[in-house]
Design a protein around this motif. Structure first.
Motif, short mmCIF file in Angstrom:
data_model
loop_
_atom_site.label_atom_id
_atom_site.label_comp_id
_atom_site.label_asym_id
_atom_site.label_seq_id
_atom_site.Cartn_x
_atom_site.Cartn_y
_atom_site.Cartn_z
N THR A 1 -105.59 -34.89 34.71
CA THR A 1 -106.66 -34.52 33.77
C THR A 1 -105.91 -34.71 32.15
N GLY A 2 -104.70 -34.17 31.80
CA GLY A 2 -104.31 -34.64 30.55
C GLY A 2 -105.04 -33.45 29.53
N GLU A 3 -105.40 -32.15 30.46
CA GLU A 3 -106.51 -31.01 29.14
C GLU A 3 -105.03 -30.49 29.12
N LYS A 4 -104.03 -29.88 28.52
CA LYS A 4 -103.23 -29.48 27.36
C LYS A 4 -103.42 -27.81 28.16
N VAL A 5 -104.28 -27.20 28.43
CA VAL A 5 -104.29 -25.62 29.32
C VAL A 5 -103.27 -26.40 29.76
N LEU B 1 -107.37 -9.12 29.40
CA LEU B 1 -107.55 -7.43 28.46
C LEU B 1 -107.40 -7.41 27.22
N LYS B 2 -106.76 -7.91 26.49
CA LYS B 2 -105.96 -7.89 25.58
C LYS B 2 -107.13 -9.26 24.41
N LYS B 3 -107.54 -9.53 25.68
CA LYS B 3 -108.95 -10.24 24.89
C LYS B 3 -108.19 -12.50 23.97
N GLN B 4 -106.66 -12.45 24.32
CA GLN B 4 -106.06 -13.51 23.73
C GLN B 4 -105.53 -14.49 25.23
N HIS B 5 -105.90 -15.82 24.60
CA HIS B 5 -105.16 -16.86 25.89
C HIS B 5 -106.66 -16.66 26.61
N VAL B 6 -107.89 -16.66 26.39
CA VAL B 6 -109.04 -16.22 26.98
C VAL B 6 -108.51 -17.86 28.20
N GLU B 7 -108.46 -18.78 28.03
CA GLU B 7 -109.72 -19.60 28.44
C GLU B 7 -107.75 -19.52 29.28
N LEU B 8 -106.73 -19.89 29.35
CA LEU B 8 -105.15 -20.14 29.77
C LEU B 8 -105.88 -19.11 30.82
N PHE B 9 -105.71 -17.96 30.47
CA PHE B 9 -105.53 -17.08 31.21
C PHE B 9 -106.77 -16.90 32.51
N THR B 10 -107.58 -17.20 31.98
CA THR B 10 -108.88 -16.71 33.18
C THR B 10 -108.65 -18.10 34.39
N LYS B 11 -107.91 -18.82 33.62
CA LYS B 11 -107.71 -20.20 34.75
C LYS B 11 -107.22 -20.07 35.52
#
Lengths: 436, 342
Positions: free
Chosen positions: A42-46, A205-215
């Motif tokens: 996909t080339g998605e950087k995440v 829980l710390k609400k950081q890097h949400v996209e990366l860690f949700t995935k």
């Protein structure tokens, strides 16, 4: 100072420590390979950042797994020379194949993966990780095949005062080994899934890097759910097979003393090996043990009393180990099942996330306990039914083993502490803000 | 007989390949405190072997595994007799491996210094101890017909054993310096070239002394006098040793590295050819010596493993050669800046 006892202690220390690192390597390489393939496609950087973040934790873990594995291969010679002479004809070849066929592949390609980011295309680089994942798991297959031979020896004949290979295919298609393989390798994936979910939960829980860690969490969740159920199902087959091949182990797993039909399953007990009974028994389910062991509520289950005293494994560690493993296994299914229904609302489930963070050690404990059941439950045999552990050690002085054992405990303790400190440090630090 | 003889040769070959590959890693690690003065130079040195050392180390596991599979009695007796030195080697290798991984993970001078020490010890000690162990095997090890060891670890440090240790260290230093000549640039490279010349000047007399000492301390030459064609091994080794110096002078560093690899292989085969058919000779009782014929696995196991090895080892060599070729260029600043670099 009994060299046999010290050698056993040393081998137990070395293997259990080694196995703090191996399952994560087995599982996480597959997951990282998947993440990197997603990036290549996909080339998605995440996905690239995910690959790099989990890759870094994996590499620290991998280094410890590799270095602690080296000593194991040689301990059969140093401490268990009688064993090595007796079964080397069969067992040695499996270790040699493991090293030459699979471990080479893994170790060579890991160097290419780590140092080849700039030199390879994204697709080729992802493929390298698939090679590593495949090689690592294939290594596991050979080692489990070797262990399966110790549990349920097949394909050999006693000739010239030793066990000689007669049927190589019987050894590699040993049903006991195959069950171990299908129980253990998915356990590695399961552990990796909980590792990924737990660390992802910390950052969510710390609400950081949400996209990366949700995935990441959702990948872990899918893998975790499938594997936790799969591991349990194979575990059941494994139990039936143990009931058939290793009745003493089954009896010890259940602290089951009297041979009887419609044998009950005792949820909790305190075994008393001297009096040959359980001091306390809580929660007895009639016929359940017969069902679990033979899939038949009326089947007869051999009790420890009908096994000669010198052929009984120590009951307490096997009994407790088995209960811990199964208890945790059940919990892991519930945690992933619950998570499956919360998968779109992870950020609104702080309690669940916290629970998952603190669940990271659970699969580690379950796997170590599982091996304790397997290995202690096999005692007093080193190769079930043909060679006793007491006759397997090297003719060496206890003091030598005491020195090396002290070395193992000190060095491994130190390295383990540093290793887990570094993994924690980099796990908390999170992914690099931008790569490239 | 033929099958067992083939396995004897393969056994020697696997050890030789281990020393040819991981040997230069040991050499680089031993040179590390002497050549790596700045942190950058140190990192260049570690990263010069970074992608390869792990794959190289597997040759040790393969040599060990094959000893187990093909000659279980040798595996059992050798490693239980040489218990303490082997444990020291293994612990050293553990420290070397984690040192590479751990060193750069915390930015702290004392932390780095600690792992620097382990990189040196984890490279120097195995080099020395492998040499001591093999020289002692050439002499014979005091064990009886039951495989019971009657020596002690300190006795391994006899003059010939120590000479073997020093020879191994020098061989690997030469090989490691030759590798650094390929993989470094600038001032570090100049230093490395100078060192590779100096080591050679020490290596030559030590190698000669070892060859002479072997005549008095061992019976390795008996096979040579029986089959004089074996002297070719020594000849090739000596030529390789001189070729090493010749190619360094010509600044053909790849050729010099191949020459030092061949020197190492020659040194191992010098001993292996002298030992044949013994893998682990006893100094107490000739009859107790373990040979390719009295200590091997069953013909079936030997055949299966021969099939495996003949198929797999060439493949391993091909992809390792590819990996070497992949990382043959000098370590650059860009390499060091990579997040994953050591």
């Amino acid at each position: 100072m009994d060299p046999v006892f010290l050698s056993r202690l040393q081998f137990a220390t070395a293997t259990m420590f080694h196995f703090l690192f191996v399952p994560l390597t087995l599982g996480i390489t597959i997951i990282i390979a998947y993440m990197e393939t997603r990036y290549a496609k996909t080339g998605e950087k995440v996905y690239l950042r995910m690959t790099k973040f989990w890759g870094k934790l994996f590499l620290i873990n991998f280094a410890l797994g590799v270095v602690t594995g080296i000593t194991l291969e040689f301990q059969f010679g140093t401490n268990w020379s009688r064993y090595s002479q007796y079964v080397g004809d069969v067992f040695g070849s499996l270790l040699a194949i493991e090293a030459s066929v699979t471990f080479f592949l893994e170790s060579t390609f890991i160097g290419i993966w780590v140092f080849g980011w700039k030199k390879l295309s994204a697709k080729a680089h992802a493929r390298v990780m698939w090679v590593i994942a495949a090689a690592g798991n294939l290594s596991g297959i050979w080692i489990l095949t070797a262990n399966g031979f110790m549990q349920h020896p097949v394909g050999y004949a006693i000739r010239n005062g030793r066990a000689e290979l007669t049927d190589f295919f019987a050894v590699i298609f040993n049903y006991h080994s195959i069950l171990e393989i299908f129980h253990m390798l998915p356990s590695g994936l399961l552990l990796a899934a909980f590792f990924i979910m737990g660390i992802s939960a910390y950052h969510l829980l710390k609400k950081q890097h949400v996209e990366l860690f949700t995935k990441s969490f959702r990948i872990g969740l899918t893998v975790g759910l499938v594997c936790s159920i799969f591991v349990a199902i194979v575990g059941d087959f494994h139990g039936v097979n143990v009931a058939k091949n290793q009745p003493a182990k089954l009896a010890a797993m259940e602290s089951h003393w009297e041979t009887q039909a419609r044998a009950p399953l005792v949820l909790f007990a305190i075994p008393d090996e001297k009096q040959e009974k359980n001091r306390i028994e809580i929660g007895s389910i009639p016929g359940m043990l017969s069902f679990l062991g033979f899939h038949d509520f009326n089947a007869k289950v051999t009790g420890l009393k009908d096994i000669p005293k010198d052929e009984r494994p120590p009951v307490l560690p096997v009994f407790i180990g088995f209960r811990t493993m199964v208890g945790i296994g059940t919990l892991l299914i519930m945690l992933t099942l619950y998570g499956w229904f919360r998968r779109d609302k992870l950020m609104e489930s702080p309690t669940y996330l916290k629970l998952m963070l603190f669940s990271i050690p659970l699969p580690y404990i379950a796997i170590e306990m599982g091996w304790m059941v397997t290995e202690v439950g096999r005692q007093p045999w080193i190769v079930y039914g043909i060679l006793k552990t007491a006759h397997a050690a090297s003719p060496i002085a206890g003091i030598q083993v005491l020195f090396s054992l002290t070395g193992f405990i000190t060095v491994y303790g130190l390295l383990g502490a540093i290793g887990f400190y570094l993994i924690t440090k980099y796990a908390k630090q999170g992914p690099a803000a931008t790569t490239e | 007989m033929l099958l067992q003889s083939i396995w004897f040769f393969l056994w020697g070959l696997l050890w030789a390949v281990f020393f040819m590959t991981d040997g230069f890693d040991f050499g680089v690690g031993t040179l590390y405190p002497f050549l790596g003065k700045s942190d950058r130079d140190k990192r260049v040195m570690i990263n010069s072997i970074g992608p390869l050392w792990d794959g190289n180390e597997v040759w040790l596991l393969t040599a060990g595994g094959v000893t187990f599979a093909a000659f279980p009695k040798v595996y059992a007796t050798m490693f239980s007799s040489l218990y303490t030195p082997l444990m020291l080697i293994l612990f050293s290798l553990i420290f070397r491996g984690v040192a590479f991984e751990f060193r750069g993970k915390i930015e702290n001078a004392a932390w780095k210094k600690l792992w620097d020490t382990f990189i040196f010890l984890g490279s120097f000690l195995p080099a020395l101890l492998f040499g001591v162990a093999f020289a002692n095997i050439f002499q014979g090890i005091p064990f009886d017909g039951d495989g019971l060891y009657h020596g002690n670890t300190l006795k391994l440090l006899n003059p010939y054993g120590l000479l073997g240790g020093i020879l191994f260290v020098l061989l690997f230093l030469q090989h490691g310096a030759n590798w650094l000549n390929i993989k470094t640039t600038g001032e570090l490279r100049q230093k490395s070239i100078a060192v590779s010349r100096k080591i050679w000047l020490v290596l030559v007399p030590v190698a000669v002394i070892f060859l002479i000492a072997s005549y008095f301390a061992t019976d390795l030459y008996a096979n040579y006098f029986k089959t004089p064609v074996l002297f070719l091994i020594i000849l090739v080794t000596v030529i390789a040793l001189f070729a090493t110096r010749f190619f360094i002078a010509k600044q053909s560093f790849f050729k010099a590295w191949f020459a030092s690899a061949l020197t190492i292989a020659g040194a191992i085969f010098f001993g292996i050819a002298g030992l044949f058919p013994r893998l682990f000779p006893s100094s107490m009782d000739k009859e107790a010596s373990l040979t390719a014929f009295n200590a091997s696995s069953s013909p079936l196991t030997l055949k299966i493993m021969l099939g495996v090895v003949l198929v797999v080892i060439p493949i391993v060599i091909i992809y390792q050669a590819w990996a070497y070729n992949f990382f043959k260029d000098p370590v650059t600043q860009e390499d060091l800046d990579m997040d994953e670099a050591y």
